[in-house]
Scaffold this motif. Structure first.
Motif, PDB file in Angstrom:
ATOM      1  N   THR A  26       0.821  -1.227   0.000  1.00 58.43           N
ATOM      2  CA  THR A  26       0.000   0.000   0.000  1.00 58.43           C
ATOM      3  C   THR A  26       0.849   1.269   0.000  1.00 58.43           C
ATOM      4  O   THR A  26       0.303   2.366  -0.054  1.00 58.43           O
ATOM      5  CB  THR A  26      -0.956   0.022   1.207  1.00 58.43           C
ATOM      6  N   ASP A  27       2.176   1.135   0.032  1.00 64.45           N
ATOM      7  CA  ASP A  27       3.058   2.298  -0.036  1.00 64.45           C
ATOM      8  C   ASP A  27       3.467   2.613  -1.465  1.00 64.45           C
ATOM      9  O   ASP A  27       3.909   3.721  -1.769  1.00 64.45           O
ATOM     10  CB  ASP A  27       4.321   2.080   0.799  1.00 64.45           C
ATOM     11  N   ARG A  28       3.380   1.650  -2.336  1.00 63.61           N
ATOM     12  CA  ARG A  28       3.680   1.810  -3.759  1.00 63.61           C
ATOM     13  C   ARG A  28       2.895   0.735  -4.488  1.00 63.61           C
ATOM     14  O   ARG A  28       2.499  -0.260  -3.904  1.00 63.61           O
ATOM     15  CB  ARG A  28       5.175   1.705  -4.004  1.00 63.61           C
ATOM     16  N   GLY A  29       2.658   0.954  -5.759  1.00 62.43           N
ATOM     17  CA  GLY A  29       1.847   0.025  -6.532  1.00 62.43           C
ATOM     18  C   GLY A  29       0.441   0.562  -6.707  1.00 62.43           C
ATOM     19  O   GLY A  29       0.129   1.688  -6.299  1.00 62.43           O
ATOM     20  N   LEU A  40       3.210  11.330 -16.789  1.00 67.16           N
ATOM     21  CA  LEU A  40       4.250  11.864 -17.656  1.00 67.16           C
ATOM     22  C   LEU A  40       4.146  11.318 -19.078  1.00 67.16           C
ATOM     23  O   LEU A  40       4.116  12.076 -20.027  1.00 67.16           O
ATOM     24  CB  LEU A  40       5.629  11.576 -17.057  1.00 67.16           C
ATOM     25  N   CYS A  41       4.052  10.009 -19.215  1.00 68.35           N
ATOM     26  CA  CYS A  41       4.031   9.421 -20.564  1.00 68.35           C
ATOM     27  C   CYS A  41       2.635   8.991 -21.026  1.00 68.35           C
ATOM     28  O   CYS A  41       2.405   8.844 -22.219  1.00 68.35           O
ATOM     29  CB  CYS A  41       4.990   8.232 -20.651  1.00 68.35           C
ATOM     30  N   GLY A  42       1.738   8.724 -20.080  1.00 68.36           N
ATOM     31  CA  GLY A  42       0.397   8.273 -20.446  1.00 68.36           C
ATOM     32  C   GLY A  42       0.357   6.871 -21.026  1.00 68.36           C
ATOM     33  O   GLY A  42      -0.660   6.451 -21.567  1.00 68.36           O
ATOM     34  N   GLN A  43       1.448   6.109 -20.898  1.00 67.43           N
ATOM     35  CA  GLN A  43       1.540   4.789 -21.521  1.00 67.43           C
ATOM     36  C   GLN A  43       1.612   3.636 -20.532  1.00 67.43           C
ATOM     37  O   GLN A  43       1.407   2.493 -20.921  1.00 67.43           O
ATOM     38  CB  GLN A  43       2.779   4.732 -22.423  1.00 67.43           C
ATOM     39  N   GLU A  44       1.946   3.910 -19.307  1.00 68.74           N
ATOM     40  CA  GLU A  44       2.108   2.865 -18.306  1.00 68.74           C
ATOM     41  C   GLU A  44       1.140   3.092 -17.154  1.00 68.74           C
ATOM     42  O   GLU A  44       0.684   4.218 -16.937  1.00 68.74           O
ATOM     43  CB  GLU A  44       3.526   2.885 -17.722  1.00 68.74           C
ATOM     44  N   ALA A  45       0.881   2.040 -16.415  1.00 70.87           N
ATOM     45  CA  ALA A  45       0.040   2.166 -15.225  1.00 70.87           C
ATOM     46  C   ALA A  45       0.759   3.017 -14.183  1.00 70.87           C
ATOM     47  O   ALA A  45       1.975   2.896 -14.008  1.00 70.87           O
ATOM     48  CB  ALA A  45      -0.276   0.785 -14.655  1.00 70.87           C
ATOM     49  N   ARG A  46       0.010   3.876 -13.511  1.00 70.77           N
ATOM     50  CA  ARG A  46       0.572   4.667 -12.413  1.00 70.77           C
ATOM     51  C   ARG A  46       0.887   3.712 -11.271  1.00 70.77           C
ATOM     52  O   ARG A  46       0.027   2.973 -10.833  1.00 70.77           O
ATOM     53  CB  ARG A  46      -0.455   5.700 -11.935  1.00 70.77           C
ATOM     54  N   LEU A  47       2.125   3.751 -10.767  1.00 67.12           N
ATOM     55  CA  LEU A  47       2.512   2.838  -9.698  1.00 67.12           C
ATOM     56  C   LEU A  47       3.157   3.515  -8.503  1.00 67.12           C
ATOM     57  O   LEU A  47       3.176   2.943  -7.414  1.00 67.12           O
ATOM     58  CB  LEU A  47       3.448   1.742 -10.243  1.00 67.12           C
ATOM     59  N   VAL A  48       3.720   4.694  -8.689  1.00 66.42           N
ATOM     60  CA  VAL A  48       4.362   5.385  -7.577  1.00 66.42           C
ATOM     61  C   VAL A  48       4.051   6.878  -7.631  1.00 66.42           C
ATOM     62  O   VAL A  48       3.859   7.445  -8.703  1.00 66.42           O
ATOM     63  CB  VAL A  48       5.896   5.184  -7.552  1.00 66.42           C
ATOM     64  N   GLN A  49       4.029   7.465  -6.453  1.00 68.29           N
ATOM     65  CA  GLN A  49       3.794   8.900  -6.339  1.00 68.29           C
ATOM     66  C   GLN A  49       4.994   9.532  -5.632  1.00 68.29           C
ATOM     67  O   GLN A  49       5.056   9.572  -4.416  1.00 68.29           O
ATOM     68  CB  GLN A  49       2.509   9.174  -5.560  1.00 68.29           C
ATOM     69  N   PRO A  50       5.963  10.021  -6.409  1.00 70.03           N
ATOM     70  CA  PRO A  50       7.121  10.662  -5.787  1.00 70.03           C
ATOM     71  C   PRO A  50       6.708  11.909  -5.009  1.00 70.03           C
ATOM     72  O   PRO A  50       5.675  12.512  -5.281  1.00 70.03           O
ATOM     73  CB  PRO A  50       8.004  11.033  -6.985  1.00 70.03           C
ATOM     74  N   GLU A  88      14.145   6.252   0.507  1.00 69.82           N
ATOM     75  CA  GLU A  88      12.835   5.722   0.077  1.00 69.82           C
ATOM     76  C   GLU A  88      12.783   5.645  -1.443  1.00 69.82           C
ATOM     77  O   GLU A  88      12.262   4.683  -2.008  1.00 69.82           O
ATOM     78  CB  GLU A  88      11.714   6.615   0.598  1.00 69.82           C
ATOM     79  N   ALA A  89      13.321   6.649  -2.108  1.00 72.43           N
ATOM     80  CA  ALA A  89      13.345   6.663  -3.574  1.00 72.43           C
ATOM     81  C   ALA A  89      14.138   5.479  -4.108  1.00 72.43           C
ATOM     82  O   ALA A  89      13.678   4.778  -5.020  1.00 72.43           O
ATOM     83  CB  ALA A  89      13.938   7.977  -4.077  1.00 72.43           C
ATOM     84  N   ARG A  90      15.308   5.226  -3.547  1.00 72.15           N
ATOM     85  CA  ARG A  90      16.126   4.106  -4.000  1.00 72.15           C
ATOM     86  C   ARG A  90      15.404   2.771  -3.784  1.00 72.15           C
ATOM     87  O   ARG A  90      15.414   1.895  -4.652  1.00 72.15           O
ATOM     88  CB  ARG A  90      17.482   4.114  -3.299  1.00 72.15           C
ATOM     89  N   THR A  91      14.766   2.635  -2.631  1.00 70.59           N
ATOM     90  CA  THR A  91      14.017   1.411  -2.340  1.00 70.59           C
ATOM     91  C   THR A  91      12.857   1.245  -3.317  1.00 70.59           C
ATOM     92  O   THR A  91      12.615   0.148  -3.839  1.00 70.59           O
ATOM     93  CB  THR A  91      13.487   1.450  -0.886  1.00 70.59           C
ATOM     94  N   GLY A 143      10.133  -8.547  -0.080  1.00 70.02           N
ATOM     95  CA  GLY A 143       9.293  -7.965   0.950  1.00 70.02           C
ATOM     96  C   GLY A 143       7.840  -7.783   0.551  1.00 70.02           C
ATOM     97  O   GLY A 143       7.025  -7.359   1.358  1.00 70.02           O
ATOM     98  N   ALA A 144       7.488  -8.101  -0.684  1.00 70.03           N
ATOM     99  CA  ALA A 144       6.097  -7.889  -1.112  1.00 70.03           C
ATOM    100  C   ALA A 144       5.133  -8.731  -0.290  1.00 70.03           C
ATOM    101  O   ALA A 144       4.033  -8.287   0.033  1.00 70.03           O
ATOM    102  CB  ALA A 144       5.947  -8.218  -2.603  1.00 70.03           C
ATOM    103  N   ASP A 145       5.541  -9.952   0.065  1.00 68.94           N
ATOM    104  CA  ASP A 145       4.665 -10.808   0.851  1.00 68.94           C
ATOM    105  C   ASP A 145       4.346 -10.207   2.204  1.00 68.94           C
ATOM    106  O   ASP A 145       3.257 -10.369   2.730  1.00 68.94           O
ATOM    107  CB  ASP A 145       5.312 -12.184   1.073  1.00 68.94           C
ATOM    108  N   GLU A 146       5.284  -9.473   2.783  1.00 69.71           N
ATOM    109  CA  GLU A 146       5.083  -8.889   4.111  1.00 69.71           C
ATOM    110  C   GLU A 146       4.032  -7.792   4.108  1.00 69.71           C
ATOM    111  O   GLU A 146       3.478  -7.456   5.139  1.00 69.71           O
ATOM    112  CB  GLU A 146       6.410  -8.323   4.619  1.00 69.71           C
TER     113      GLU A 146
END
Length: 149
Positions: A26-29, A40-50, A88-91, A143-146
């Protein structure tokens, strides 16, 4: 099948979480952003909010909830986040890079399963085919399972 019933959406959510546990984050994805395509590109699903300032390409019209897909986030890199969130950005960038190739499709299916978007006939057929073929993909970032509820 264009519209899914409540029961079909619930079953699709369960199936997607079982087969793509990274959806539980729930923090990204797709659970962390409004449904839609990369601002920005309109071509990919939105997954992160910097948390940094929107890229200049978005101009003054950028919404406060601008979000990016995988490639645009990778291109922007750590600069998309404020200085205080560099780690957080690198992660997050590593998390995005570890997603399976079909992550955009799976994210869109998640939004369909949650009732956030209506599927077009092609997406409906794809959802049925993916579930029937069990090809959604179990791989996900560490860590996705967690993060699953």
């Amino acid at each position: 099948m264009v519209a899914l019933t409540r029961e079909e959406r619930r079953a699709l959510r369960s199936t997607l979480l079982d087969r793509a546990p990274w959806l539980g984050d729930t923090d990204r994805g797709p659970q962390s952003v409004s449904a839609g395509e990369c601002d920005l590109c309109g071509q990919e699903a939105r997954l992160v909010q910097p948390c940094g300032p929107p890229p200049s390409a978005l101009g003054a019209a950028a919404a406060p909830t601008w979000a990016l897909g995988r490639r645009c986030a990778a291109e922007l890199g750590v600069a998309g986040w404020c200085d205080g969130h560099a780690e957080e950005a690198r992660t997050t960038l590593a998390w995005l890079a570890a997603l399976p190739a079909n992550a955009d499709l799976v994210a869109r299916l998640w939004w369909v399963a949650c009732g956030e978007v209506r599927p077009d006939p092609t997406l409906s057929r794809t959802a049925v085919a993916l579930i029937a073929a069990d090809t959604v993909g179990n791989a996900g970032p560490p860590g996705a399972d967690e993060a699953l509820p």
